[in-house]
Write an enzyme that holds these catalytic residues in place. Sequence first.
Site, PDB file in Angstrom:
ATOM      1  N   SER A  99       0.825  -1.201   0.000  1.00 16.86           N
ATOM      2  CA  SER A  99       0.000   0.000   0.000  1.00 16.86           C
ATOM      3  C   SER A  99       0.866   1.260   0.000  1.00 16.86           C
ATOM      4  CB  SER A  99      -0.962  -0.045   1.196  1.00 16.86           C
ATOM      5  OG  SER A  99      -1.965   0.923   1.085  1.00 16.86           O
ATOM      6  N   GLU A 195      -9.787  -4.466  -5.626  1.00 17.38           N
ATOM      7  CA  GLU A 195      -9.371  -3.277  -4.872  1.00 17.38           C
ATOM      8  C   GLU A 195      -9.311  -2.054  -5.770  1.00 17.38           C
ATOM      9  OE1 GLU A 195      -5.249  -2.811  -3.651  1.00 17.38           O
ATOM     10  OE2 GLU A 195      -4.819  -4.782  -4.520  1.00 17.38           O
ATOM     11  N   HIS A 225      -7.710  -5.295  -0.532  1.00 22.27           N
ATOM     12  CA  HIS A 225      -6.447  -4.563  -0.582  1.00 22.27           C
ATOM     13  C   HIS A 225      -5.451  -5.119   0.437  1.00 22.27           C
ATOM     14  CE1 HIS A 225      -3.882  -0.994  -0.828  1.00 22.27           C
ATOM     15  NE2 HIS A 225      -3.979  -0.844   0.486  1.00 22.27           N
TER      16      HIS A 225
END
Length: 257
Positions: A99, A195, A225
């Site tokens: 991320s 996602e 995610h």
Amino acid sequence: EYGIIGKVPGHCIGELGDTDRPVLLYLHGGAFVLPAAPPVHGAAVADLCHALNSSGFLLDYRLAPLNRFPAALDDCEQAYRALLERGFPAERIMLAGESAGANLLLGLLQRIRKAGLPMPCGAAAVSPATEMGRIHAPPSRARLRLRDPILPAAALHRIDPLYAGGEDASNPELSPLYMDCHDLPPIYLLATDGEILADDTLLLAARMHAAGVELRVDLWPALPHAFPLFGAVFPEAREARRDIVAFFRDTLERATQ
């Protein structure tokens, strides 16, 4: 244990004084504003290090909004330099992150190249955020805005100004989608088709492929995610970690031949 490498603190896995072993430098996610969660990030990094017979450093970089860009990326660069200064050969250093941490990983690769430092043996970026200037794009952000339970689209409206502040978000260190993709080490990109950052990964993968980067891309179905973090919840997370381990074993073997 919690320690300091160079001038950067973080969670140490294994013995960071043993420079004969590989080392995994892990950059955690958390929207640039949340610290690493040791029960989640620490467990995942320890799992990878155990499988790789490596040490690890889970970097505790500075967080927004108190420390906006480029503070976190500066810390990542400092940690990489500190590992080199400790005597870890670059070909035994692995980079990974998810991320926001994967965004920082891609920025760090640009910093390493710009500084003329030796590249790590490889890098694994899970669900990277690669576009920080356009909240509405890439297209998967709008298309999947109601499907991603971990990272809702509304969160992006808060993340970008908190982290980037008044910085030009087309800067490739902020938005790696626009980075020069030449002269990078082997890259493993991993995301899911459910996602909102799916296209952040796929568009960057296309640019890397065009630049001749040695590249592996996995797009998993029907998972949230950054799912490889959640090994206690998803069996697929454990399989994805095995894929990451296999990628690094291969790059380590070839880099040290």
